[in-house]
Design a protein around this motif. Sequence first.
Motif, PDB file in Angstrom:
ATOM      1  N   GLY A  34       4.319   2.428   9.416  1.00 34.93           N
ATOM      2  CA  GLY A  34       3.227   1.452   9.387  1.00 34.93           C
ATOM      3  C   GLY A  34       3.717   0.044   9.064  1.00 34.93           C
ATOM      4  N   LYS A  35       2.781  -0.879   9.090  1.00 37.19           N
ATOM      5  CA  LYS A  35       3.105  -2.274   8.723  1.00 37.19           C
ATOM      6  C   LYS A  35       3.333  -2.357   7.214  1.00 37.19           C
ATOM      7  CE  LYS A  35      -0.204  -5.026  10.490  1.00 37.19           C
ATOM      8  NZ  LYS A  35      -1.114  -4.455  11.476  1.00 37.19           N
ATOM      9  N   PRO A  36       4.235  -3.254   6.784  1.00 37.85           N
ATOM     10  CA  PRO A  36       4.466  -3.421   5.346  1.00 37.85           C
ATOM     11  C   PRO A  36       3.148  -3.663   4.613  1.00 37.85           C
ATOM     12  CG  PRO A  36       6.065  -4.685   6.580  1.00 37.85           C
ATOM     13  CD  PRO A  36       5.111  -4.115   7.587  1.00 37.85           C
ATOM     14  N   SER A  37       2.951  -2.945   3.520  1.00 39.83           N
ATOM     15  CA  SER A  37       1.650  -2.967   2.848  1.00 39.83           C
ATOM     16  C   SER A  37       1.629  -3.849   1.603  1.00 39.83           C
ATOM     17  CB  SER A  37       1.311  -1.534   2.427  1.00 39.83           C
ATOM     18  OG  SER A  37       2.331  -1.046   1.559  1.00 39.83           O
ATOM     19  N   TRP A  38       2.781  -4.371   1.201  1.00 36.20           N
ATOM     20  CA  TRP A  38       2.836  -5.058  -0.093  1.00 36.20           C
ATOM     21  C   TRP A  38       2.272  -6.484  -0.004  1.00 36.20           C
ATOM     22  CZ3 TRP A  38       7.127  -3.011   2.391  1.00 36.20           C
ATOM     23  CH2 TRP A  38       7.916  -3.913   3.095  1.00 36.20           C
ATOM     24  N   ILE A  72      -2.279   0.626  -5.462  1.00 36.19           N
ATOM     25  CA  ILE A  72      -1.343  -0.186  -6.245  1.00 36.19           C
ATOM     26  C   ILE A  72       0.096   0.011  -5.766  1.00 36.19           C
ATOM     27  CG2 ILE A  72      -0.377  -0.421  -8.572  1.00 36.19           C
ATOM     28  CD1 ILE A  72      -3.305  -0.140  -9.554  1.00 36.19           C
ATOM     29  N   LEU A  73       0.419   1.244  -5.450  1.00 33.47           N
ATOM     30  CA  LEU A  73       1.765   1.540  -4.945  1.00 33.47           C
ATOM     31  C   LEU A  73       2.022   0.785  -3.634  1.00 33.47           C
ATOM     32  CD1 LEU A  73       3.919   3.466  -6.015  1.00 33.47           C
ATOM     33  CD2 LEU A  73       3.074   5.182  -4.424  1.00 33.47           C
ATOM     34  N   ALA A  74       1.020   0.768  -2.785  1.00 35.67           N
ATOM     35  CA  ALA A  74       1.140   0.063  -1.499  1.00 35.67           C
ATOM     36  C   ALA A  74       1.295  -1.435  -1.720  1.00 35.67           C
ATOM     37  CB  ALA A  74      -0.091   0.344  -0.643  1.00 35.67           C
ATOM     38  N   ARG A  75       0.606  -1.954  -2.727  1.00 39.01           N
ATOM     39  CA  ARG A  75       0.599  -3.399  -2.989  1.00 39.01           C
ATOM     40  C   ARG A  75       1.900  -3.877  -3.632  1.00 39.01           C
ATOM     41  NH1 ARG A  75      -3.161  -4.743  -7.801  1.00 39.01           N
ATOM     42  NH2 ARG A  75      -1.195  -4.397  -8.910  1.00 39.01           N
ATOM     43  N   GLU A  76       2.474  -3.031  -4.504  1.00 37.85           N
ATOM     44  CA  GLU A  76       3.603  -3.471  -5.327  1.00 37.85           C
ATOM     45  C   GLU A  76       4.976  -3.193  -4.720  1.00 37.85           C
ATOM     46  OE1 GLU A  76       1.442  -5.214  -7.523  1.00 37.85           O
ATOM     47  OE2 GLU A  76       2.968  -4.740  -9.030  1.00 37.85           O
ATOM     48  N   CYS A  77       5.088  -2.102  -3.958  1.00 36.34           N
ATOM     49  CA  CYS A  77       6.430  -1.552  -3.676  1.00 36.34           C
ATOM     50  C   CYS A  77       6.877  -1.680  -2.224  1.00 36.34           C
ATOM     51  CB  CYS A  77       6.466  -0.068  -4.046  1.00 36.34           C
ATOM     52  SG  CYS A  77       6.289   0.219  -5.787  1.00 36.34           S
ATOM     53  N   GLY A  78       8.149  -2.027  -2.065  1.00 33.92           N
ATOM     54  CA  GLY A  78       8.794  -1.992  -0.753  1.00 33.92           C
ATOM     55  C   GLY A  78       9.766  -0.825  -0.653  1.00 33.92           C
ATOM     56  N   VAL A  79      10.025  -0.172  -1.796  1.00 36.82           N
ATOM     57  CA  VAL A  79      10.929   0.987  -1.847  1.00 36.82           C
ATOM     58  C   VAL A  79      10.184   2.103  -2.573  1.00 36.82           C
ATOM     59  CG1 VAL A  79      13.138   1.884  -2.708  1.00 36.82           C
ATOM     60  CG2 VAL A  79      12.956  -0.518  -2.038  1.00 36.82           C
ATOM     61  N   LEU A  80      10.362   3.319  -2.084  1.00 31.39           N
ATOM     62  CA  LEU A  80       9.641   4.437  -2.693  1.00 31.39           C
ATOM     63  C   LEU A  80      10.521   5.674  -2.750  1.00 31.39           C
ATOM     64  CD1 LEU A  80       6.747   5.310  -3.649  1.00 31.39           C
ATOM     65  CD2 LEU A  80       6.381   6.145  -1.325  1.00 31.39           C
TER      66      LEU A  80
END
Length: 392
Positions: A34-38, A72-80
């Motif tokens: 998907g598109k970056p969510s942060w 929140i995870l989608a908003r904050e993180c580029g790595v998981l």
Amino acid sequence: MSMSLNRRSLLAGAAAAGLARPAGAAAPDFGPVGKPSWSADGPQGAAAAKGLAFGAAVPSNLLNHSAEFRRILARECGVLLGNNEMKMAVVLPEPGRPDFAPADAIVRFGRAHGQSLRGHALVWHEALPNWVAPLLDHASQGQAEDFLRRWIGTVAGRYRGTIASWDVVNEVLAGYGPVHRADGLRETPWLAALGPDYIDLAFRLAHETDPRAALAWNEDSLEHAFDWVEARRVRALKRLEGMRARGVPIRRFGIQAHLVGDHPFDPKAFRRFLAELGQFGLGIEITELDIDDKAFPADPAARDRAVADFLRRFLDVVLDEPAVLNVVTWGLFDGDTWLNDHPDHRRRDGLRQRPLPLDEMMRPKPFREALVAAFRHAPDHAATRARLRQGA
Ligand code: G3I
């Protein structure tokens, strides 16, 4: 257990692992990227501007059960990554019955949100299912090697093409206390079954399985200014030198960074260590960042300030180093920290630890402000970082 039963069980477990995705079988479908969510003004937004990335290790049960956490995870993180999901204890609790559901949930979420995924951890002496250590104990070297090959083939094979960097080995150096071996390696069931070459072997097997993943050695207790820690840094560098000379396909070094508030930190010594890692051509990842606040005052505001101050001092050094690519916290909010569960880390006043960017209600804390500020003020090494990410 008789020898034959041991051997049968070992082979059953190995076969179960191997059956998960036979050669030539279609890759499981983890959904489109998907598109970056942060958000641009969060930690990942600030990190990305410098060629860095920010993320967190999280449990899949939270991901599955809390819409707020997902947002929140989608908003904050580029790595998981999952904190436990790809460990052998979770994937193969019993021989013959691999369970990929928790890890799959993490992979699906990360892909859907354009996040970069880490894999953790292929070879570790902890989080082994109960049945594995006794079997390794009785296995011939060939059987143990076969088991490792099938395990790595299964888990790294299932996620081939989805994982940006894999912790291939975790915590291989002897820890605090007397070091019994000249090479400084930790005595583990893997070492006992395969000898010290198990580390090189694990990297080669992981590389055969997923040649595009950046393979990492992840290590703890390297950050503070104690003599025993300095000795571990020296041992890590020496081993890396050997691995490079032997052509071992290692591209990253993971520094866990479980920091302890009142333990000394020497910016000069740590900066030197990072530079030496960089000179090997390795990318560096901060993989499990959190700050134990046991020594800090009970008052939450004072405590949060002390934690943020320590973070600032640490990241000032870390983000200066061009080889540093990612900063990953071990949990994203204080409700999800391992520190309250561990006897060495529990606070004496009975209060819960506040070691992470967001509080128990998932509201931003000074930790998060310090994190964003550190990324914003970091020198721009984006070009070097892009090269290292590509493995060039
Ligand atoms: O899932 C079971 C649950 O069903 C059961 O009721 C409960 C009872 O104890 O245990 C649960 O499993 C625990 C799991 O965490 C999930 O909470 C395991 O017993 C426990 O051993 C496991 O601990 C994890 C530990 O690694 C060992 O795998 C921690 O969550 C995890 O934060 C910790 O992470 C490690 C890194 O992988 C490597 N570096 C150090 C770091 C902190 O120790």
